[in-house]
Design a protein around this motif. Structure first.
Motif, PDB file in Angstrom:
ATOM      1  N   ARG A 150       0.815  -1.210   0.000  1.00 26.98           N
ATOM      2  CA  ARG A 150       0.000   0.000   0.000  1.00 26.98           C
ATOM      3  C   ARG A 150       0.845   1.256   0.000  1.00 26.98           C
ATOM      4  NH1 ARG A 150      -4.697  -0.926   4.315  1.00 26.98           N
ATOM      5  NH2 ARG A 150      -3.126   0.145   5.515  1.00 26.98           N
ATOM      6  N   LYS A 151       2.091   1.162   0.493  1.00 30.79           N
ATOM      7  CA  LYS A 151       2.965   2.338   0.478  1.00 30.79           C
ATOM      8  C   LYS A 151       3.327   2.719  -0.948  1.00 30.79           C
ATOM      9  CE  LYS A 151       4.926   2.212   5.047  1.00 30.79           C
ATOM     10  NZ  LYS A 151       6.124   2.368   5.847  1.00 30.79           N
ATOM     11  N   ILE A 185      -2.932   9.701   3.707  1.00 29.17           N
ATOM     12  CA  ILE A 185      -3.638   8.932   4.732  1.00 29.17           C
ATOM     13  C   ILE A 185      -3.433   7.443   4.491  1.00 29.17           C
ATOM     14  CG2 ILE A 185      -5.923   8.405   5.688  1.00 29.17           C
ATOM     15  CD1 ILE A 185      -6.700  11.314   4.911  1.00 29.17           C
ATOM     16  N   LEU A 186      -3.512   7.026   3.235  1.00 32.15           N
ATOM     17  CA  LEU A 186      -3.254   5.641   2.890  1.00 32.15           C
ATOM     18  C   LEU A 186      -1.814   5.255   3.224  1.00 32.15           C
ATOM     19  CD1 LEU A 186      -4.260   3.020   1.488  1.00 32.15           C
ATOM     20  CD2 LEU A 186      -3.449   4.002  -0.645  1.00 32.15           C
ATOM     21  N   TYR A 187      -0.889   6.173   2.995  1.00 29.68           N
ATOM     22  CA  TYR A 187       0.531   5.886   3.276  1.00 29.68           C
ATOM     23  C   TYR A 187       0.772   5.718   4.773  1.00 29.68           C
ATOM     24  CZ  TYR A 187       5.592   6.200   3.148  1.00 29.68           C
ATOM     25  OH  TYR A 187       6.933   5.915   3.278  1.00 29.68           O
ATOM     26  N   THR A 188       0.160   6.564   5.597  1.00 25.90           N
ATOM     27  CA  THR A 188       0.395   6.470   7.044  1.00 25.90           C
ATOM     28  C   THR A 188      -0.287   5.258   7.666  1.00 25.90           C
ATOM     29  OG1 THR A 188      -1.455   7.958   7.481  1.00 25.90           O
ATOM     30  CG2 THR A 188       0.737   8.937   7.351  1.00 25.90           C
ATOM     31  N   THR A 189      -1.366   4.777   7.066  1.00 22.14           N
ATOM     32  CA  THR A 189      -2.026   3.596   7.609  1.00 22.14           C
ATOM     33  C   THR A 189      -1.438   2.296   7.075  1.00 22.14           C
ATOM     34  OG1 THR A 189      -3.730   3.648   5.886  1.00 22.14           O
ATOM     35  CG2 THR A 189      -4.206   4.823   7.952  1.00 22.14           C
ATOM     36  N   ALA A 190      -0.534   2.376   6.113  1.00 22.38           N
ATOM     37  CA  ALA A 190       0.080   1.160   5.561  1.00 22.38           C
ATOM     38  C   ALA A 190       1.054   0.577   6.578  1.00 22.38           C
ATOM     39  CB  ALA A 190       0.810   1.489   4.266  1.00 22.38           C
ATOM     40  N   GLU A 191       1.200  -0.716   6.506  1.00 23.48           N
ATOM     41  CA  GLU A 191       2.102  -1.396   7.453  1.00 23.48           C
ATOM     42  C   GLU A 191       3.496  -1.478   6.895  1.00 23.48           C
ATOM     43  OE1 GLU A 191       0.370  -5.127   8.288  1.00 23.48           O
ATOM     44  OE2 GLU A 191      -1.369  -4.228   9.244  1.00 23.48           O
TER      45      GLU A 191
END
Length: 84
Positions: A38-39, A78-84
């Motif tokens: 996702r990153k 937001i997607l980047y910060t929630t990615a593992e």
């Protein structure tokens, strides 16, 4: 070998502009990215969001591409910060 007449090719390409090319490139890059990362997807979305915003309005002829760019620039971090 019969080549495609240039007038036929020209009439086909006149219906498209740089916004269409960028949207198609964005879709192809997203499909070509590893879907588990996702990153990487978020970084691609941020990059294309900035590109959509930076393209001059006269080249896209539609404000929708700029709005998509703003949406990508807002949602992708937001997607980047929630990615593992």
């Amino acid at each position: 070998m019969n080549a495609l007449p240039l007038q036929l090719l020209d009439t086909f390409l006149l219906d498209y502009h740089i916004g269409h090319v960028l949207a198609l490139t964005f879709v192809l890059v997203m499909l070509g990215s590893p879907l588990r990362s996702r990153k990487i997807l978020a970084l691609n979305a941020i990059l294309f969001g900035v590109i959509f915003i930076a393209v001059p309005f006269s080249m896209t002829e539609n404000i929708m591409y700029r709005l998509v760019g703003f949406a990508l620039v807002i949602v992708a971090p937001i997607l980047y910060t929630t990615a593992e």
